[in-house]
Design a protein around this motif. Structure first.
Motif, PDB file in Angstrom:
ATOM      1  N   PHE A   1       0.822  -1.215   0.000  1.00 41.25           N
ATOM      2  CA  PHE A   1       0.000   0.000   0.000  1.00 41.25           C
ATOM      3  C   PHE A   1       0.855   1.264   0.000  1.00 41.25           C
ATOM      4  CE2 PHE A   1      -3.106  -3.033   1.712  1.00 41.25           C
ATOM      5  CZ  PHE A   1      -4.225  -2.707   0.959  1.00 41.25           C
ATOM      6  N   ARG A   2       2.118   1.144   0.426  1.00 37.77           N
ATOM      7  CA  ARG A   2       3.062   2.266   0.456  1.00 37.77           C
ATOM      8  C   ARG A   2       2.637   3.329   1.470  1.00 37.77           C
ATOM      9  NH1 ARG A   2       3.313   3.929  -5.755  1.00 37.77           N
ATOM     10  NH2 ARG A   2       5.146   5.096  -5.114  1.00 37.77           N
ATOM     11  N   ASN A   3       3.593   3.821   2.185  1.00 36.09           N
ATOM     12  CA  ASN A   3       3.412   4.892   3.172  1.00 36.09           C
ATOM     13  C   ASN A   3       2.722   4.466   4.461  1.00 36.09           C
ATOM     14  OD1 ASN A   3       4.797   7.016   2.143  1.00 36.09           O
ATOM     15  ND2 ASN A   3       3.040   8.310   1.758  1.00 36.09           N
ATOM     16  N   LEU A   4       2.185   3.250   4.518  1.00 34.95           N
ATOM     17  CA  LEU A   4       1.601   2.802   5.777  1.00 34.95           C
ATOM     18  C   LEU A   4       2.713   2.360   6.726  1.00 34.95           C
ATOM     19  CD1 LEU A   4      -1.505   0.640   4.766  1.00 34.95           C
ATOM     20  CD2 LEU A   4      -1.447   3.014   5.533  1.00 34.95           C
ATOM     21  N   PRO A   5       2.632   2.717   7.996  1.00 37.13           N
ATOM     22  CA  PRO A   5       3.653   2.274   8.952  1.00 37.13           C
ATOM     23  C   PRO A   5       3.566   0.762   9.155  1.00 37.13           C
ATOM     24  CG  PRO A   5       1.833   3.363  10.086  1.00 37.13           C
ATOM     25  CD  PRO A   5       1.598   3.566   8.632  1.00 37.13           C
ATOM     26  N   LEU A   6       4.694   0.088   9.080  1.00 36.55           N
ATOM     27  CA  LEU A   6       4.732  -1.362   9.235  1.00 36.55           C
ATOM     28  C   LEU A   6       4.602  -1.750  10.705  1.00 36.55           C
ATOM     29  CD1 LEU A   6       7.634  -2.246   6.756  1.00 36.55           C
ATOM     30  CD2 LEU A   6       5.165  -2.200   6.305  1.00 36.55           C
ATOM     31  N   SER A   7       3.987  -2.890  10.932  1.00 41.97           N
ATOM     32  CA  SER A   7       3.752  -3.350  12.298  1.00 41.97           C
ATOM     33  C   SER A   7       5.043  -3.725  13.017  1.00 41.97           C
ATOM     34  CB  SER A   7       2.804  -4.550  12.293  1.00 41.97           C
ATOM     35  OG  SER A   7       1.577  -4.204  11.683  1.00 41.97           O
ATOM     36  N   SER A   8       6.054  -4.113  12.255  1.00 40.19           N
ATOM     37  CA  SER A   8       7.318  -4.547  12.874  1.00 40.19           C
ATOM     38  C   SER A   8       8.366  -3.449  12.892  1.00 40.19           C
ATOM     39  CB  SER A   8       7.876  -5.756  12.107  1.00 40.19           C
ATOM     40  OG  SER A   8       8.181  -5.396  10.770  1.00 40.19           O
ATOM     41  N   ASP A   9       7.957  -2.221  12.623  1.00 41.33           N
ATOM     42  CA  ASP A   9       8.926  -1.129  12.537  1.00 41.33           C
ATOM     43  C   ASP A   9       8.322   0.135  13.135  1.00 41.33           C
ATOM     44  OD1 ASP A   9      11.292   0.168  11.849  1.00 41.33           O
ATOM     45  OD2 ASP A   9      10.480   0.835   9.933  1.00 41.33           O
ATOM     46  N   GLY A  10       9.172   1.067  13.520  1.00 42.15           N
ATOM     47  CA  GLY A  10       8.723   2.387  13.968  1.00 42.15           C
ATOM     48  C   GLY A  10       7.931   2.359  15.258  1.00 42.15           C
ATOM     49  N   TRP A  11       6.989   3.303  15.366  1.00 38.91           N
ATOM     50  CA  TRP A  11       6.279   3.524  16.617  1.00 38.91           C
ATOM     51  C   TRP A  11       5.394   2.349  17.008  1.00 38.91           C
ATOM     52  CZ3 TRP A  11       0.978   3.673  17.277  1.00 38.91           C
ATOM     53  CH2 TRP A  11       0.203   3.772  16.127  1.00 38.91           C
ATOM     54  N   ILE A  12       4.855   1.619  16.015  1.00 34.45           N
ATOM     55  CA  ILE A  12       3.989   0.488  16.348  1.00 34.45           C
ATOM     56  C   ILE A  12       4.787  -0.598  17.045  1.00 34.45           C
ATOM     57  CG2 ILE A  12       2.391  -1.238  15.443  1.00 34.45           C
ATOM     58  CD1 ILE A  12       1.933   0.575  13.045  1.00 34.45           C
ATOM     59  N   ASP A  13       5.925  -0.943  16.469  1.00 37.87           N
ATOM     60  CA  ASP A  13       6.786  -1.963  17.062  1.00 37.87           C
ATOM     61  C   ASP A  13       7.244  -1.540  18.447  1.00 37.87           C
ATOM     62  OD1 ASP A  13       8.645  -4.317  17.041  1.00 37.87           O
ATOM     63  OD2 ASP A  13      10.150  -2.729  16.992  1.00 37.87           O
ATOM     64  N   GLU A  14       7.600  -0.264  18.600  1.00 40.45           N
ATOM     65  CA  GLU A  14       8.078   0.219  19.895  1.00 40.45           C
ATOM     66  C   GLU A  14       6.974   0.219  20.944  1.00 40.45           C
ATOM     67  OE1 GLU A  14       9.615   3.796  18.365  1.00 40.45           O
ATOM     68  OE2 GLU A  14      11.656   3.063  18.165  1.00 40.45           O
ATOM     69  N   LEU A  15       5.749   0.568  20.528  1.00 37.74           N
ATOM     70  CA  LEU A  15       4.626   0.549  21.456  1.00 37.74           C
ATOM     71  C   LEU A  15       4.347  -0.873  21.938  1.00 37.74           C
ATOM     72  CD1 LEU A  15       2.226   1.832  22.910  1.00 37.74           C
ATOM     73  CD2 LEU A  15       0.902   1.564  20.793  1.00 37.74           C
ATOM     74  N   ILE A  16       4.354  -1.815  21.014  1.00 36.79           N
ATOM     75  CA  ILE A  16       4.116  -3.220  21.382  1.00 36.79           C
ATOM     76  C   ILE A  16       5.203  -3.711  22.334  1.00 36.79           C
ATOM     77  CG2 ILE A  16       4.021  -5.579  20.487  1.00 36.79           C
ATOM     78  CD1 ILE A  16       2.775  -4.409  17.921  1.00 36.79           C
ATOM     79  N   ARG A  17       6.442  -3.361  22.050  1.00 36.33           N
ATOM     80  CA  ARG A  17       7.553  -3.793  22.909  1.00 36.33           C
ATOM     81  C   ARG A  17       7.490  -3.142  24.285  1.00 36.33           C
ATOM     82  NH1 ARG A  17      12.515  -2.183  19.604  1.00 36.33           N
ATOM     83  NH2 ARG A  17      13.630  -2.920  21.467  1.00 36.33           N
ATOM     84  N   ILE A  18       7.041  -1.887  24.343  1.00 43.49           N
ATOM     85  CA  ILE A  18       6.891  -1.212  25.626  1.00 43.49           C
ATOM     86  C   ILE A  18       5.843  -1.940  26.465  1.00 43.49           C
ATOM     87  CG2 ILE A  18       5.994   0.880  26.738  1.00 43.49           C
ATOM     88  CD1 ILE A  18       7.286   2.468  24.443  1.00 43.49           C
ATOM     89  N   ARG A  19       4.731  -2.299  25.837  1.00 40.67           N
ATOM     90  CA  ARG A  19       3.653  -2.969  26.561  1.00 40.67           C
ATOM     91  C   ARG A  19       4.042  -4.391  26.969  1.00 40.67           C
ATOM     92  NH1 ARG A  19      -1.262  -1.035  26.794  1.00 40.67           N
ATOM     93  NH2 ARG A  19      -2.241  -3.084  26.604  1.00 40.67           N
ATOM     94  N   GLU A  20       4.879  -5.022  26.165  1.00 41.90           N
ATOM     95  CA  GLU A  20       5.348  -6.367  26.507  1.00 41.90           C
ATOM     96  C   GLU A  20       6.414  -6.343  27.595  1.00 41.90           C
ATOM     97  OE1 GLU A  20       6.700  -7.834  22.787  1.00 41.90           O
ATOM     98  OE2 GLU A  20       4.731  -8.599  22.165  1.00 41.90           O
ATOM     99  N   GLY A  21       7.039  -5.177  27.776  1.00 40.18           N
ATOM    100  CA  GLY A  21       8.090  -5.046  28.768  1.00 40.18           C
ATOM    101  C   GLY A  21       9.485  -5.283  28.231  1.00 40.18           C
ATOM    102  N   SER A  22       9.596  -5.528  26.920  1.00 42.46           N
ATOM    103  CA  SER A  22      10.919  -5.777  26.335  1.00 42.46           C
ATOM    104  C   SER A  22      11.659  -4.486  25.998  1.00 42.46           C
ATOM    105  CB  SER A  22      10.788  -6.634  25.075  1.00 42.46           C
ATOM    106  OG  SER A  22       9.988  -5.973  24.095  1.00 42.46           O
ATOM    107  N   LEU A  23      10.955  -3.358  25.978  1.00 39.56           N
ATOM    108  CA  LEU A  23      11.592  -2.061  25.720  1.00 39.56           C
ATOM    109  C   LEU A  23      11.360  -1.175  26.936  1.00 39.56           C
ATOM    110  CD1 LEU A  23      13.066  -0.141  23.771  1.00 39.56           C
ATOM    111  CD2 LEU A  23      10.832   0.554  22.890  1.00 39.56           C
ATOM    112  N   ARG A  24      12.427  -0.901  27.676  1.00 45.90           N
ATOM    113  CA  ARG A  24      12.319  -0.121  28.898  1.00 45.90           C
ATOM    114  C   ARG A  24      13.119   1.180  28.850  1.00 45.90           C
ATOM    115  NH1 ARG A  24       9.914  -2.788  33.016  1.00 45.90           N
ATOM    116  NH2 ARG A  24       9.489  -5.014  32.716  1.00 45.90           N
TER     117      ARG A  24
END
Length: 233
Positions: free
Chosen positions: A101-124
């Motif tokens: 689709f182009r220009n859509l933020p990927l789930s495994s990159d950027g803010w989405i990935d960081e948000l998921i990792r923060i909630r999982e506790g792997s990014l502190r």
């Protein structure tokens, strides 16, 4: 996460993110235009501040700054309580499909990935965060765009171009920012609340300053107050 509720809200109003994004993704020119509109949030505030300063409209300038600060604080606070990602992340679509689709933020990159990792506790630690955005609902891009339109409305030569560019920013948020349309509605509500609060706070601040000035004047000895001020030539 409130992705399920946001996705259902979009579906209720008939919004189809696949159709919307697909319309823009078919042209290199459209992709570039959408990106430019979205990134205009980084310089448009400077344009409004400069224009209001040139016009010497201090009152609107002060209210604009207050509204911008209030809207940012509100969006951060609300997002912390009701976080969300994107429709495609919620639906577990692969990055391969999303990249088409182009220009859509990927789930495994950027803010989405960081948000998921923060909630999982792997990014502190956010030491390498580099100031990237991390807000889904409500959309700060939408709130900022509407506040910019409001602040520049009384400047005749700036009203139309500022309105058009900021409407373009709002249209770009579901693509580059990965927002639900419900996020934009939330941004509209944030704008209304922020502008009202900015007006009240500005009035209170002016009254407070007047009281302080009167108090400071009263503390000056009567003899000094009676002395004529020397003229400066």
């Amino acid at each position: 996460m409130i992705d399920d509720q946001l996705l259902r809200a979009d579906q209720l109003i008939g919004y189809d993110w696949r159709a919307y994004v697909g319309f823009f993704a078919g042209s290199d020119t459209m992709v570039r235009i959408v990106s430019e509109f979205y990134n205009s949030i980084f310089y448009l505030p400077n344009v409004v501040i400069l224009a209001l300063a040139i016009k010497k409209d201090v009152k609107t300038l002060e209210k604009f700054i207050l509204a911008a600060i209030i809207s940012l604080l509100l969006t951060i606070g609300i997002f912390a309580l009701v976080p969300a990602t994107t429709a495609w992340t919620h639906l577990h679509l692969s990055d391969t499909e999303i990249s088409s689709f182009r220009n859509l933020p990927l789930s495994s990159d950027g803010w989405i990935d960081e948000l998921i990792r923060i909630r999982e506790g792997s990014l502190r630690s956010l030491r390498n965060f580099q100031g990237k955005g991390l807000i889904a609902f409500p959309s700060f891009h939408c709130a900022a765009a509407l506040i910019l339109i409001w602040a520049s409305w009384n400047i005749r030569w700036l009203r139309i171009p500022m309105t058009l560019v900021n409407l373009g920013m709002i249209l770009a948020t579901p693509i580059v920012g990965g927002h639900y349309v419900a996020d934009l509605i939330g941004g509209l509500v944030i704008t209304i609340v922020s502008v009202i609060l900015a007006g009240w706070l500005h009035t209170w601040m002016l009254r407070h300053v007047a009281v302080v000035r009167r108090g400071a004047w009263a503390m000056i000895p009567a003899v000094q107050r009676a002395e004529p001020r020397a003229e400066v030539r």
